[in-house]
Design an enzyme around this catalytic site. Structure first.
Site, PDB file in Angstrom:
ATOM      1  N   THR A  11       0.825  -1.218   0.000  1.00 61.90           N
ATOM      2  CA  THR A  11       0.000   0.000   0.000  1.00 61.90           C
ATOM      3  C   THR A  11       0.854   1.261   0.000  1.00 61.90           C
ATOM      4  O   THR A  11       0.330   2.363  -0.129  1.00 61.90           O
ATOM      5  CB  THR A  11      -0.902   0.029   1.248  1.00 61.90           C
ATOM      6  OG1 THR A  11      -0.057  -0.187   2.380  1.00 61.90           O
ATOM      7  CG2 THR A  11      -1.976  -1.033   1.189  1.00 61.90           C
ATOM      8  N   VAL A  69       6.621   2.735  -2.497  1.00 58.23           N
ATOM      9  CA  VAL A  69       7.544   1.805  -3.165  1.00 58.23           C
ATOM     10  C   VAL A  69       6.807   0.517  -3.524  1.00 58.23           C
ATOM     11  O   VAL A  69       6.963  -0.019  -4.628  1.00 58.23           O
ATOM     12  CB  VAL A  69       8.777   1.511  -2.274  1.00 58.23           C
ATOM     13  CG1 VAL A  69       9.674   0.470  -2.921  1.00 58.23           C
ATOM     14  CG2 VAL A  69       9.569   2.787  -2.002  1.00 58.23           C
ATOM     15  N   ARG A 120      -4.287  -3.348   9.365  1.00 59.93           N
ATOM     16  CA  ARG A 120      -5.310  -2.302   9.193  1.00 59.93           C
ATOM     17  C   ARG A 120      -5.771  -2.162   7.752  1.00 59.93           C
ATOM     18  O   ARG A 120      -6.838  -1.638   7.508  1.00 59.93           O
ATOM     19  CB  ARG A 120      -4.850  -0.923   9.715  1.00 59.93           C
ATOM     20  CG  ARG A 120      -3.406  -0.657   9.699  1.00 59.93           C
ATOM     21  CD  ARG A 120      -2.965   0.678  10.258  1.00 59.93           C
ATOM     22  NE  ARG A 120      -1.646   0.954   9.699  1.00 59.93           N
ATOM     23  CZ  ARG A 120      -0.519   0.522  10.220  1.00 59.93           C
ATOM     24  NH1 ARG A 120      -0.533  -0.151  11.348  1.00 59.93           N
ATOM     25  NH2 ARG A 120       0.635   0.752   9.621  1.00 59.93           N
ATOM     26  N   CYS A 153      18.048   5.141  -1.953  1.00 56.21           N
ATOM     27  CA  CYS A 153      17.730   5.673  -3.291  1.00 56.21           C
ATOM     28  C   CYS A 153      18.804   6.630  -3.802  1.00 56.21           C
ATOM     29  O   CYS A 153      19.188   6.587  -4.985  1.00 56.21           O
ATOM     30  CB  CYS A 153      16.369   6.364  -3.271  1.00 56.21           C
ATOM     31  SG  CYS A 153      16.096   7.432  -1.855  1.00 56.21           S
ATOM     32  N   GLN A 210      16.232  16.354  -2.970  1.00 56.47           N
ATOM     33  CA  GLN A 210      15.456  15.119  -2.871  1.00 56.47           C
ATOM     34  C   GLN A 210      13.958  15.370  -2.781  1.00 56.47           C
ATOM     35  O   GLN A 210      13.490  16.227  -2.029  1.00 56.47           O
ATOM     36  CB  GLN A 210      15.947  14.300  -1.671  1.00 56.47           C
ATOM     37  CG  GLN A 210      17.381  13.837  -1.873  1.00 56.47           C
ATOM     38  CD  GLN A 210      17.916  12.929  -0.783  1.00 56.47           C
ATOM     39  OE1 GLN A 210      19.044  13.104  -0.351  1.00 56.47           O
ATOM     40  NE2 GLN A 210      17.119  11.955  -0.344  1.00 56.47           N
ATOM     41  N   SER A 243       8.458  12.539  -1.794  1.00 53.97           N
ATOM     42  CA  SER A 243       7.967  11.153  -1.758  1.00 53.97           C
ATOM     43  C   SER A 243       9.052  10.177  -1.315  1.00 53.97           C
ATOM     44  O   SER A 243       8.739   9.022  -0.994  1.00 53.97           O
ATOM     45  CB  SER A 243       7.421  10.736  -3.123  1.00 53.97           C
ATOM     46  OG  SER A 243       8.446  10.812  -4.095  1.00 53.97           O
ATOM     47  N   HIS A 272      14.516  12.353  -7.559  1.00 52.90           N
ATOM     48  CA  HIS A 272      15.618  13.061  -6.908  1.00 52.90           C
ATOM     49  C   HIS A 272      16.568  13.643  -7.962  1.00 52.90           C
ATOM     50  O   HIS A 272      16.777  13.045  -9.026  1.00 52.90           O
ATOM     51  CB  HIS A 272      16.451  12.106  -6.044  1.00 52.90           C
ATOM     52  CG  HIS A 272      15.760  11.606  -4.813  1.00 52.90           C
ATOM     53  ND1 HIS A 272      14.555  12.082  -4.352  1.00 52.90           N
ATOM     54  CD2 HIS A 272      16.135  10.641  -3.924  1.00 52.90           C
ATOM     55  CE1 HIS A 272      14.216  11.453  -3.239  1.00 52.90           C
ATOM     56  NE2 HIS A 272      15.161  10.557  -2.954  1.00 52.90           N
ATOM     57  N   GLN A 283      13.223   8.164  -7.991  1.00 55.73           N
ATOM     58  CA  GLN A 283      13.747   7.386  -6.865  1.00 55.73           C
ATOM     59  C   GLN A 283      12.801   6.268  -6.457  1.00 55.73           C
ATOM     60  O   GLN A 283      13.207   5.336  -5.772  1.00 55.73           O
ATOM     61  CB  GLN A 283      14.067   8.307  -5.676  1.00 55.73           C
ATOM     62  CG  GLN A 283      13.009   8.442  -4.616  1.00 55.73           C
ATOM     63  CD  GLN A 283      11.785   9.250  -5.044  1.00 55.73           C
ATOM     64  OE1 GLN A 283      11.794   9.889  -6.081  1.00 55.73           O
ATOM     65  NE2 GLN A 283      10.730   9.221  -4.238  1.00 55.73           N
TER      66      GLN A 283
HETATM   67  N1  LIG Z   1      10.044   6.356  -0.837  1.00 52.70           N
HETATM   68  C1  LIG Z   1      11.202   6.164  -1.448  1.00 52.70           C
HETATM   69  O1  LIG Z   1      11.559   6.888  -2.387  1.00 52.70           O
HETATM   70  C2  LIG Z   1      12.131   5.075  -1.007  1.00 52.70           C
HETATM   71  C3  LIG Z   1      13.304   4.865  -1.744  1.00 52.70           C
HETATM   72  C4  LIG Z   1      14.180   3.847  -1.356  1.00 52.70           C
HETATM   73  C5  LIG Z   1      13.880   3.063  -0.253  1.00 52.70           C
HETATM   74  N2  LIG Z   1      12.733   3.306   0.459  1.00 52.70           N
HETATM   75  C6  LIG Z   1      12.443   2.426   1.585  1.00 52.70           C
HETATM   76  O2  LIG Z   1      11.371   1.566   1.192  1.00 52.70           O
HETATM   77  C7  LIG Z   1      10.526   1.291   2.304  1.00 52.70           C
HETATM   78  C8  LIG Z   1       9.104   1.717   1.949  1.00 52.70           C
HETATM   79  O3  LIG Z   1       9.083   3.109   1.731  1.00 52.70           O
HETATM   80  P1  LIG Z   1       7.769   3.878   1.234  1.00 52.70           P
HETATM   81  O4  LIG Z   1       8.241   5.223   0.834  1.00 52.70           O
HETATM   82  O5  LIG Z   1       7.007   3.047   0.279  1.00 52.70           O
HETATM   83  O6  LIG Z   1       6.944   4.005   2.613  1.00 52.70           O
HETATM   84  P2  LIG Z   1       5.368   4.219   2.803  1.00 52.70           P
HETATM   85  O7  LIG Z   1       4.769   4.883   1.629  1.00 52.70           O
HETATM   86  O8  LIG Z   1       5.230   4.866   4.124  1.00 52.70           O
HETATM   87  O9  LIG Z   1       4.802   2.733   2.894  1.00 52.70           O
HETATM   88  C9  LIG Z   1       5.121   1.873   3.977  1.00 52.70           C
HETATM   89  C10 LIG Z   1       4.507   0.505   3.731  1.00 52.70           C
HETATM   90  O10 LIG Z   1       4.897  -0.337   4.826  1.00 52.70           O
HETATM   91  C11 LIG Z   1       3.730  -0.998   5.300  1.00 52.70           C
HETATM   92  N3  LIG Z   1       3.823  -1.299   6.730  1.00 52.70           N
HETATM   93  C12 LIG Z   1       4.130  -0.462   7.748  1.00 52.70           C
HETATM   94  N4  LIG Z   1       4.054  -1.110   8.921  1.00 52.70           N
HETATM   95  C13 LIG Z   1       3.674  -2.384   8.640  1.00 52.70           C
HETATM   96  C14 LIG Z   1       3.423  -3.544   9.421  1.00 52.70           C
HETATM   97  N5  LIG Z   1       3.544  -3.541  10.750  1.00 52.70           N
HETATM   98  N6  LIG Z   1       3.043  -4.674   8.784  1.00 52.70           N
HETATM   99  C15 LIG Z   1       2.910  -4.698   7.442  1.00 52.70           C
HETATM  100  N7  LIG Z   1       3.140  -3.635   6.631  1.00 52.70           N
HETATM  101  C16 LIG Z   1       3.523  -2.493   7.229  1.00 52.70           C
HETATM  102  C17 LIG Z   1       2.614   0.014   5.072  1.00 52.70           C
HETATM  103  O11 LIG Z   1       1.380  -0.675   5.113  1.00 52.70           O
HETATM  104  P3  LIG Z   1       0.053   0.002   5.744  1.00 52.70           P
HETATM  105  O12 LIG Z   1      -0.570   0.799   4.636  1.00 52.70           O
HETATM  106  O13 LIG Z   1      -0.760  -1.179   6.110  1.00 52.70           O
HETATM  107  O14 LIG Z   1       0.487   0.820   6.901  1.00 52.70           O
HETATM  108  C18 LIG Z   1       2.986   0.518   3.684  1.00 52.70           C
HETATM  109  O15 LIG Z   1       2.524  -0.381   2.716  1.00 52.70           O
HETATM  110  C19 LIG Z   1      11.136   2.039   3.483  1.00 52.70           C
HETATM  111  O16 LIG Z   1      11.994   1.181   4.192  1.00 52.70           O
HETATM  112  C20 LIG Z   1      11.957   3.144   2.830  1.00 52.70           C
HETATM  113  O17 LIG Z   1      13.023   3.572   3.630  1.00 52.70           O
HETATM  114  C21 LIG Z   1      11.858   4.284   0.097  1.00 52.70           C
END
Ligand SMILES: NC(=O)c1ccc[n+]([C@@H]2O[C@H](COP(=O)([O-])OP(=O)(O)OC[C@H]3O[C@@H](n4cnc5c(N)ncnc54)[C@H](OP(=O)(O)O)[C@@H]3O)[C@@H](O)[C@H]2O)c1
Length: 364
Positions: A22, A25, A50, A139, A166, A169, A253, A333
């Site tokens: 959800t 990424v 949830r 990233c 950066q 998002s 980025h 990114q």
């Molecule tokens: N955003 C970027 O550009 C980027 C780039 C490189 C790496 N990353 C890394 O990739 C990861 C995801 O980043 P994002 O930006 O996609 O974050 P995000 O939009 O906040 O999404 C987080 C995801 O983790 C899930 N999650 C959180 N707690 C959970 C739990 N207890 N059990 C199961 N699922 C859970 C959330 O599900 P719910 O909807 O159910 O809460 C959601 O699907 C992070 O580690 C981040 O550091 C991100």
């Protein structure tokens, strides 16, 4: 699922789980898998309790979100973790125990000895032993190193100075929602109250939101770039000096890079080296002012590289050769900086022959 089902075209024995489906990424990972023709029936979209039972888009179809739990990884061949470090630490070992390969996007395992930290264009050979767990770099690290790898192979690299711009998002869905809400407030002339970040993110530029080390003044994002670069390039003494900043851009980025090469190079050589590298696209039109931007990079797999010029602050020899070069780079990114790189790792783990196609200097 049976051998001969079309998800075997991806090379996966078993299904593909996207944990964090959800989030930003996770959704991008689903979109890339759908683009690659992986049937919906091969993919589990997993998130927290949830969100269980809700739908998430998969190509033209919808997948039902499954709650992450004890039995999430039964029959799973590859689990792509796109969630938090805590989720990765708690559940990646379970996925491995259930027989899956894990590719993790969080920083939980990146610097752990023995865990390969992989940008396929650079060190796909770290996947040769088919490790059960591989880590996707930060990233900014991926974008920086994939941009510079062709130069490193041609000329060597002695040092890097870097400023990042950066996208919001990069901090996840909640941060992006804050930018969008603040942008509406700004347009309406309403006051802005920061919640996710300590500073307003609309109409503002601020030092990266990761924690700052009190002793050194280096922030968490900068430290990740330094340490991850040294691990991926196996060069503990590389001089690398980043300053990481957030800008009010939704996605992709940008980086202003000054790289010191191991030996002098001419402009034609530098351009040719970058132009033939798979995964890079040179966007550098001095007359038409056509250079990399986040808007151009959004939704693309390639890293856009431009403003290629010798550092005007250091000497150029009589034949126009220089050691220090400046570049401006923009990349999505959420794709090459996260989901796409992770899926490329998964594809190599499932089908090691793919490694060849990603090596710099070979046709993509
Ligand atoms: N955003 C970027 O550009 C980027 C780039 C490189 C790496 N990353 C890394 O990739 C990861 C995801 O980043 P994002 O930006 O996609 O974050 P995000 O939009 O906040 O999404 C987080 C995801 O983790 C899930 N999650 C959180 N707690 C959970 C739990 N207890 N059990 C199961 N699922 C859970 C959330 O599900 P719910 O909807 O159910 O809460 C959601 O699907 C992070 O580690 C981040 O550091 C991100």
């Amino acid at each position: 699922m049976h051998e001969g089902d079309s998800c075997w075209a991806f090379g996966v024995s078993g299904s593909i789980a996207v944990v964090g489906a959800t989030g930003l990424v996770g959704r991008e990972a689903l979109s890339i898998l759908a683009e690659r023709g992986v049937p919906a029936g091969c993919v589990h979209a997993i998130a927290s309790e949830r969100r269980a039972g809700e739908g998430v888009t998969y190509g033209g179809e919808s997948l039902t979100i499954e709650s992450l739990g004890e039995v999430s990884f039964e029959g799973v061949g590859v689990a792509i973790f796109c969630a938090t470090c805590e989720v990765a630490r708690a559940h990646a070992p379970r996925a491995i125990e259930a027989g899956a390969f894990v590719v993790d996007n969080s920083s939980a395992f990146r610097l752990k000895p023995g865990v390969p930290l992989v940008v396929p264009e650079i060190n796909a050979d770290a996947l040769k032993a088919r490790p059960r767990l591989a880590a996707n770099p930060n990233c900014s690290t991926i974008i920086l190193l994939a941009s510079l790898e062709p130069l490193r192979r041609c000329f060597g690299i002695a040092g890097i100075d870097l400023a990042t711009y950066q996208a919001i998002s990069g901090a996840g869905l909640a941060a992006l929602e804050e930018l969008n809400a603040q942008t509406r407030s700004l347009a309406a002339g309403e006051p802005i109250t920061p919640a996710y970040f300590g500073e307003p993110c609309a109409g503002n530029v601020f030092s990266h939101d990761s924690e700052v080390e009190i002793l050194t003044g280096v922030n968490g994002e900068e430290r990740k770039i330094i340490e991850e670069t040294r691990k991926i390039w196996c060069d503990r003494s590389l001089r690398i000096s980043p300053t990481c900043v957030r800008v009010p851009v939704e996605r992709a980025h940008t980086q202003a890079i000054t790289v010191e090469l191991g030996r002098t190079a001419g402009e034609a050589e530098v351009r040719a080296c970058l132009a033939r590298a798979p995964g890079l696209c040179v966007v550098d039109d001095r007359r038409g002012n056509g250079f990399p931007t986040p808007a151009k990079a959004t939704g693309r797999d390639e890293i856009l590289v431009g403003r290629i010029r010798p550092d005007p602050g250091t000497p150029v020899d009589d034949s126009g050769r220089a050691k220090r070069w400046c570049l401006l780079v923009s990349a999505d990114q959420l794709r090459k900086g996260a989901a796409l790189n992770a899926i490329q790792i998964a594809e190599i783990l499932m089908n090691p022959a793919r490694e060849r196609a990603l090596c710099v200097g070979e046709a993509s």
